[in-house]
Design a protein around this motif. Structure first.
Motif, PDB file in Angstrom:
ATOM      1  N   SER A   1      56.555  12.291  34.111  1.00 17.55           N
ATOM      2  CA  SER A   1      55.613  11.193  33.912  1.00 17.55           C
ATOM      3  C   SER A   1      54.405  11.358  34.833  1.00 17.55           C
ATOM      4  N   LYS A   2      53.307  10.748  34.442  1.00 16.38           N
ATOM      5  CA  LYS A   2      52.086  10.826  35.243  1.00 16.38           C
ATOM      6  C   LYS A   2      52.298  10.165  36.605  1.00 16.38           C
ATOM      7  N   TRP A   3      53.106   9.106  36.625  1.00 16.36           N
ATOM      8  CA  TRP A   3      53.385   8.410  37.883  1.00 16.36           C
ATOM      9  C   TRP A   3      54.097   9.335  38.856  1.00 16.36           C
ATOM     10  N   LEU A   4      55.073  10.103  38.376  1.00 16.25           N
ATOM     11  CA  LEU A   4      55.822  11.007  39.239  1.00 16.25           C
ATOM     12  C   LEU A   4      54.924  12.126  39.774  1.00 16.25           C
ATOM     13  N   VAL A   5      54.070  12.668  38.920  1.00 16.83           N
ATOM     14  CA  VAL A   5      53.149  13.729  39.349  1.00 16.83           C
ATOM     15  C   VAL A   5      52.177  13.203  40.397  1.00 16.83           C
ATOM     16  N   ASN A   6      51.690  11.973  40.220  1.00 15.24           N
ATOM     17  CA  ASN A   6      50.761  11.391  41.175  1.00 15.24           C
ATOM     18  C   ASN A   6      51.421  11.126  42.529  1.00 15.24           C
ATOM     19  N   ILE A   7      52.662  10.652  42.510  1.00 13.33           N
ATOM     20  CA  ILE A   7      53.373  10.392  43.761  1.00 13.33           C
ATOM     21  C   ILE A   7      53.601  11.703  44.517  1.00 13.33           C
ATOM     22  N   ALA A   8      53.982  12.754  43.782  1.00 13.55           N
ATOM     23  CA  ALA A   8      54.190  14.064  44.415  1.00 13.55           C
ATOM     24  C   ALA A   8      52.896  14.575  45.045  1.00 13.55           C
ATOM     25  N   ALA A   9      51.764  14.428  44.342  1.00  6.24           N
ATOM     26  CA  ALA A   9      50.480  14.865  44.877  1.00  6.24           C
ATOM     27  C   ALA A   9      50.057  14.013  46.069  1.00  6.24           C
ATOM     28  N   LEU A  10      50.363  12.717  46.014  1.00  4.10           N
ATOM     29  CA  LEU A  10      50.010  11.806  47.109  1.00  4.10           C
ATOM     30  C   LEU A  10      50.752  12.174  48.392  1.00  4.10           C
ATOM     31  N   ILE A  11      52.047  12.478  48.272  1.00  7.63           N
ATOM     32  CA  ILE A  11      52.845  12.839  49.444  1.00  7.63           C
ATOM     33  C   ILE A  11      52.413  14.200  49.988  1.00  7.63           C
ATOM     34  N   THR A  12      52.087  15.141  49.087  1.00  6.62           N
ATOM     35  CA  THR A  12      51.660  16.471  49.515  1.00  6.62           C
ATOM     36  C   THR A  12      50.387  16.413  50.357  1.00  6.62           C
ATOM     37  N   ALA A  13      49.502  15.472  50.043  1.00  3.77           N
ATOM     38  CA  ALA A  13      48.227  15.371  50.767  1.00  3.77           C
ATOM     39  C   ALA A  13      48.325  14.503  52.019  1.00  3.77           C
ATOM     40  N   CYS A  14      49.494  13.968  52.321  1.00  2.00           N
ATOM     41  CA  CYS A  14      49.633  13.092  53.489  1.00  2.00           C
ATOM     42  C   CYS A  14      49.415  13.851  54.801  1.00  2.00           C
ATOM     43  N   PHE A  15      49.996  15.049  54.923  1.00  2.00           N
ATOM     44  CA  PHE A  15      49.841  15.792  56.175  1.00  2.00           C
ATOM     45  C   PHE A  15      48.390  16.209  56.432  1.00  2.00           C
ATOM     46  N   PRO A  16      47.654  16.773  55.441  1.00  2.00           N
ATOM     47  CA  PRO A  16      46.242  17.082  55.694  1.00  2.00           C
ATOM     48  C   PRO A  16      45.414  15.848  56.041  1.00  2.00           C
ATOM     49  N   THR A  17      45.864  14.658  55.593  1.00  2.00           N
ATOM     50  CA  THR A  17      45.139  13.429  55.898  1.00  2.00           C
ATOM     51  C   THR A  17      45.414  12.955  57.315  1.00  2.00           C
ATOM     52  N   ILE A  18      46.679  13.007  57.733  1.00  3.01           N
ATOM     53  CA  ILE A  18      47.084  12.430  59.010  1.00  3.01           C
ATOM     54  C   ILE A  18      46.871  13.391  60.178  1.00  3.01           C
ATOM     55  N   SER A  19      47.027  14.699  59.947  1.00  2.26           N
ATOM     56  CA  SER A  19      47.020  15.671  61.043  1.00  2.26           C
ATOM     57  C   SER A  19      45.777  15.605  61.935  1.00  2.26           C
ATOM     58  N   PRO A  20      44.533  15.484  61.402  1.00  2.00           N
ATOM     59  CA  PRO A  20      43.390  15.439  62.330  1.00  2.00           C
ATOM     60  C   PRO A  20      43.410  14.222  63.240  1.00  2.00           C
ATOM     61  N   PHE A  21      43.924  13.100  62.746  1.00  2.00           N
ATOM     62  CA  PHE A  21      43.968  11.885  63.561  1.00  2.00           C
ATOM     63  C   PHE A  21      45.054  11.985  64.637  1.00  2.00           C
ATOM     64  N   ILE A  22      46.143  12.688  64.338  1.00  2.00           N
ATOM     65  CA  ILE A  22      47.165  12.930  65.359  1.00  2.00           C
ATOM     66  C   ILE A  22      46.586  13.774  66.485  1.00  2.00           C
ATOM     67  N   LEU A  23      45.862  14.830  66.119  1.00  2.00           N
ATOM     68  CA  LEU A  23      45.277  15.719  67.126  1.00  2.00           C
ATOM     69  C   LEU A  23      44.180  15.024  67.927  1.00  2.00           C
ATOM     70  N   MET A  24      43.363  14.215  67.261  1.00  2.00           N
ATOM     71  CA  MET A  24      42.286  13.522  67.976  1.00  2.00           C
ATOM     72  C   MET A  24      42.823  12.456  68.915  1.00  2.00           C
ATOM     73  N   SER A  25      43.877  11.747  68.497  1.00  2.00           N
ATOM     74  CA  SER A  25      44.410  10.669  69.323  1.00  2.00           C
ATOM     75  C   SER A  25      45.058  11.186  70.597  1.00  2.00           C
ATOM     76  N   ARG A  26      45.475  12.451  70.606  1.00  2.00           N
ATOM     77  CA  ARG A  26      46.175  13.007  71.762  1.00  2.00           C
ATOM     78  C   ARG A  26      45.335  14.026  72.533  1.00  2.00           C
ATOM     79  N   ASP A  27      44.046  14.135  72.177  1.00  2.00           N
ATOM     80  CA  ASP A  27      43.154  15.060  72.884  1.00  2.00           C
ATOM     81  C   ASP A  27      42.215  14.259  73.772  1.00  2.00           C
ATOM     82  N   PRO A  28      42.356  14.325  75.106  1.00  2.00           N
ATOM     83  CA  PRO A  28      41.492  13.537  75.998  1.00  2.00           C
ATOM     84  C   PRO A  28      40.031  13.964  75.974  1.00  2.00           C
ATOM     85  N   ARG A  29      39.726  15.140  75.417  1.00  2.00           N
ATOM     86  CA  ARG A  29      38.339  15.599  75.354  1.00  2.00           C
ATOM     87  C   ARG A  29      37.558  14.928  74.257  1.00  2.00           C
ATOM     88  N   ILE A  30      38.257  14.268  73.318  1.00  2.00           N
ATOM     89  CA  ILE A  30      37.587  13.571  72.226  1.00  2.00           C
ATOM     90  C   ILE A  30      37.381  12.120  72.610  1.00  2.00           C
TER      91      ILE A  30
END
Length: 304
Positions: free
Chosen positions: A266-295
């Motif tokens: 179903s289109k819903w299942l494909v969209n959920i899979a794509a949404l979860i796959t893109a979670c790490f590229p979305t969150i990773s820069p904010f994890i690195l920025m929040s823990r870098d004192p130079r930023i």
């Protein structure tokens, strides 16, 4: 358009915009540090490649997934589909490879001098060697994923194929089970190799940090403050990044496998899979920025 499709489109749009802004800002920050202060850590070089790979993911599949969720599906021809999925696969592969290289490099960096990795530690501490490893990661992914265009076609293509499976805005050609399974097995071997190295590096870093804190615990109570060293803070940041990656990757792999095994997902299942796959590229820069004192954070900028 159904309200559920509109909601999914807004979610994809928000994820793509946030992910692009976060990765572009992190890349801009490291570029400014390099050209103004010329003070970059070795790990910063890996993070720069990671952000570029994440940006490719959003520019290729992220934007198109948003348009597709909003009901625009038939706008790519054969060449468009082949190019989009090739860029996406290369970006995804480099993102996984960069995260793996970052974890292994940091595990070698914090390893004790009397460990069996001491000799290898000397090589990994070299900036040039790390740069060559990242270039090799790009080359390997560009070569391995060169077979992807052979299996992609536009949905408007009128040619007959034995089996044709829709993946929202494009289609996958499956002439026979063997030819379709071969690249899947090849990609899975690369993913599992990187994932295995990440789990090993993560376990090693946790063990090394635990032993180090046990040794200096009495010193912290007497003379020194309990403030962690810069090396420990970098290691802890990478551990948070790794745990986030492994969690989202495991969830994404289960959903992707589910979509692959079903003939007409179903289109819903494909969209959920794509949404979860893109979670790490979305969150990773904010994890690195929040823990870098130079930023600088908005709060610190206001206080200055």
């Amino acid at each position: 358009m159904a309200s559920s499709d509109m909601a999914m489109g807004v979610i994809f749009l928000s994820q793509t915009v946030i992910g692009l802004l976060g990765n572009f800002f992190l890349l801009y920050h490291y570029s400014v540090l390099y050209f103004t202060r010329a003070t970059l850590r070795s790990t910063d070089l890996v993070v720069k490649h990671l952000t570029v790979a994440n940006i490719l993911i959003f520019l290729s599949k992220g934007i198109l997934q948003t348009l597709s969720a909003l009901g625009v599906n038939y706008f790519l021809g054969n060449i468009g589909c082949q190019l989009v999925f090739y860029v996406y696969r290369v970006g995804r592969g480099v993102s996984i490879g960069s995260t793996c290289l970052l974890s292994v490099f940091q595990a070698f960096t914090i390893s004790p001098r009397n460990s069996r990795w001491a000799e290898l530690k000397l090589h990994t501490s070299q900036y040039v060697g790390l740069s060559h490893s990242l270039i090799l990661c790009w080359v390997v992914n560009m070569l391995v994923n060169s077979v992807v265009p052979m299996y992609m076609t536009g949905k408007r293509n009128g040619k007959n194929h034995t089996t044709k499976k829709d993946v929202v805005f494009c289609s996958v050609i499956r002439n026979n089970r063997f030819s379709y399974s071969l690249p899947v097995i090849l990609f899975s071997c690369y993913d599992f190799l990187c994932l295995g190295l990440m789990i090993w590096a993560c376990s090693s870093m946790v063990f090394i940090l635990y032993r180090h804190r046990q040794r200096v615990q009495h010193i912290h109570r007497t003379n020194l403050s309990s403030r962690s060293s810069p090396e420990s803070r970098v290691t802890e940041s990478i551990l948070v990044l790794l745990s986030t990656f492994i969690s989202f990757y495991a969830l994404s792999y289960l959903f992707t496998l589910w979509v692959t095994l079903i003939n007409n997902p179903s289109k819903w299942l494909v969209n959920i899979a794509a949404l979860i796959t893109a979670c790490f590229p979305t969150i990773s820069p904010f994890i690195l920025m929040s823990r870098d004192p130079r930023i600088p954070t908005p709060g610190s900028a206001c206080c200055e």
